[in-house]
Structures are given as C-alpha cells and as structure tokens.
Design a protein around this motif. Structure first.
Motif, short mmCIF file in Angstrom:
data_model
loop_
_atom_site.label_atom_id
_atom_site.label_comp_id
_atom_site.label_asym_id
_atom_site.label_seq_id
_atom_site.Cartn_x
_atom_site.Cartn_y
_atom_site.Cartn_z
N VAL A 124 32.56 26.07 28.88
CA VAL A 124 32.73 24.62 28.96
C VAL A 124 33.90 24.20 28.07
N THR A 155 31.39 17.15 29.96
CA THR A 155 30.39 17.86 30.76
C THR A 155 29.00 17.30 30.50
N THR A 156 28.72 16.93 29.26
CA THR A 156 27.44 16.30 28.94
C THR A 156 27.27 15.01 29.74
N VAL A 159 28.08 24.26 33.94
CA VAL A 159 28.48 24.77 32.63
C VAL A 159 28.92 26.23 32.69
N VAL A 181 33.00 19.71 26.22
CA VAL A 181 31.56 19.52 26.07
C VAL A 181 31.14 18.06 26.25
N ARG A 222 24.03 17.45 24.66
CA ARG A 222 25.26 17.99 24.08
C ARG A 222 24.93 19.17 23.15
N PHE A 230 27.83 29.78 28.07
CA PHE A 230 28.47 28.77 28.89
C PHE A 230 29.99 28.82 28.73
N LEU A 238 18.65 24.21 28.91
CA LEU A 238 19.35 23.22 29.73
C LEU A 238 18.65 23.03 31.06
N ILE A 248 24.32 22.27 25.23
CA ILE A 248 25.56 22.81 25.79
C ILE A 248 26.39 23.46 24.69
N ASN A 249 26.46 22.83 23.53
CA ASN A 249 27.18 23.44 22.41
C ASN A 249 26.57 24.78 22.03
#
Length: 207
Positions: free
Chosen positions: A159, A165-166, A203, A162, A145, A157, A97, A148-149
């Motif tokens: 979150v 936040t993305t 995140v 998601v 995404r 993270f 990220l 982050i996932n």
C-alpha cells in the motif's frame, strides 16, 4: 424501512434507548428520515408513525435534531465497536482487515436504513453534535488505518498510500447502505464476505 428491520439481529435493537416510548419514537424517526430525508420529515410525521401525539414527542426529545443526534451517536458507536474489535483482535493483518470489513459491511447491509440516516444526514446536525460525530468517524478511520499500517509493516500488504487506501476501503463499505435491498439476491453475510475479499485485493494482500 419497516420496524421489522429494527427488531432483528444484535441484542434488542435500540435497547439502550429508554423508556419504551422514547425507543418507539426513535425507530419511527429512523423510518421517516430514511424514506423522506431529515428536512422533509416533521415531528408530526415521527409521532404519527409511533402512534403518539406530537406533544408526546417533546416529552422525550426537545427537538427533531436531538432525535437525529441520538440515532447518529448510537449508530456510530456501534460501527466503531465493530472496527475496534477487529483491530484489537489476534492474527494477521489480513485476517483482521477481512474481519473489520466483513462486520462493517454486514452492519451497513442489515441496518441499511439506519446506516443511510447515520451517513447521509451529518450536515443536519448542529455544530456541537456534528463535531462529536466527526470525532467518532475519525476514530473509525484510525482503526482501519492501524490494521493497514500493521499489514504494510509486516510485509503483508503493498500500500503506497495508507490514508487514501483507508478512505477507499471505508467508502466501499459505507456505500452498501445506499444500494442494499433486503429483498435482493444477496444476504448481508454474503455481501460482507464479498467485500472482505475486495478489500484484501485493494491492499495487495499476500495471502
């Protein structure tokens, strides 16, 4: 923006645009669209900046909208490649990220005039071209995404939302093109590093 902005950095800027006359017209269009906006710019303005006649423009581009589409397509392709490289990279989700945000922000800062045109003139595109660019934007969203996932699943993270936040991370990056000043106190590298840290805090990265 001056032509100098488009003659620094990655490879030869706009090198995929040939012949040279077509590349000069595209660079001139970026300058004009960034300074005046798409609708306030005429084909005569673009040709004049390129040192060519208005008739010469139509040899390479059928319409002003075709020029905008070419700029948008190249810009979005480049941005997507940056995000794909980070998403497909090795290492932790936090590291990927940070890499994604750092490179994405760096591009929006270093190519701030191009990025402003790419991001702000979407509605000026025709329906078919707009749909094409929106698809590229969805792919960029999917890259961030996915990272982050991955971080959520790995416990890196925290979150709860998601998709939201993305969107927030990408919006933060894109906004750099609006305010970045090449004569300012921060370099594109410094802004990229700063925003990578901000994204990790967004995140809740456990690093």
């Amino acid at each position: 923006m001056s032509t100098a902005e488009e003659t620094r950095g990655e490879d030869t800027p706009w090198s995929e645009v040939t012949p040279e006359a077509a590349r000069r017209l595209l660079v001139a269009a970026v300058e004009a669209f960034a300074e005046r906006g798409y609708h306030a710019t005429t084909t005569r303005d673009i040709a004049g900046r390129a040192g060519m006649s208005p008739a010469a423009l139509y040899i390479h581009y059928k319409t002003k909208e075709e020029l905008l589409h070419r700029i948008s397509r190249i810009g979005h392709d480049r941005a997507l490649r940056l995000l794909e490289a980070a998403a497909d990279g090795e290492g932790s989700a936090a590291g990927r990220l940070a890499d994604a945000v750092r490179s994405f922000v760096h591009w929006h800062a270093e190519r701030h005039a191009t990025a402003r045109v790419v991001q702000n003139e979407l509605q000026a595109l025709g329906d078919e071209h707009r749909a094409e660019i929106l698809d590229l934007r969805r792919k960029s969203d999917a890259m961030v995404r996915r990272i982050i996932n991955d971080g959520v699943e790995a416990g890196e993270f925290d979150v709860p939302d998601v998709p939201g936040t993305t969107l927030a991370v990408l919006s933060l990056c894109i906004d750099v093109a609006r305010w970045f000043n090449a004569q300012g106190s921060r370099t594109p590298e410094e802004v990229g590093t700063l925003y990578a840290g901000l994204a990790l805090r967004m995140v809740g990265a456990r690093v």
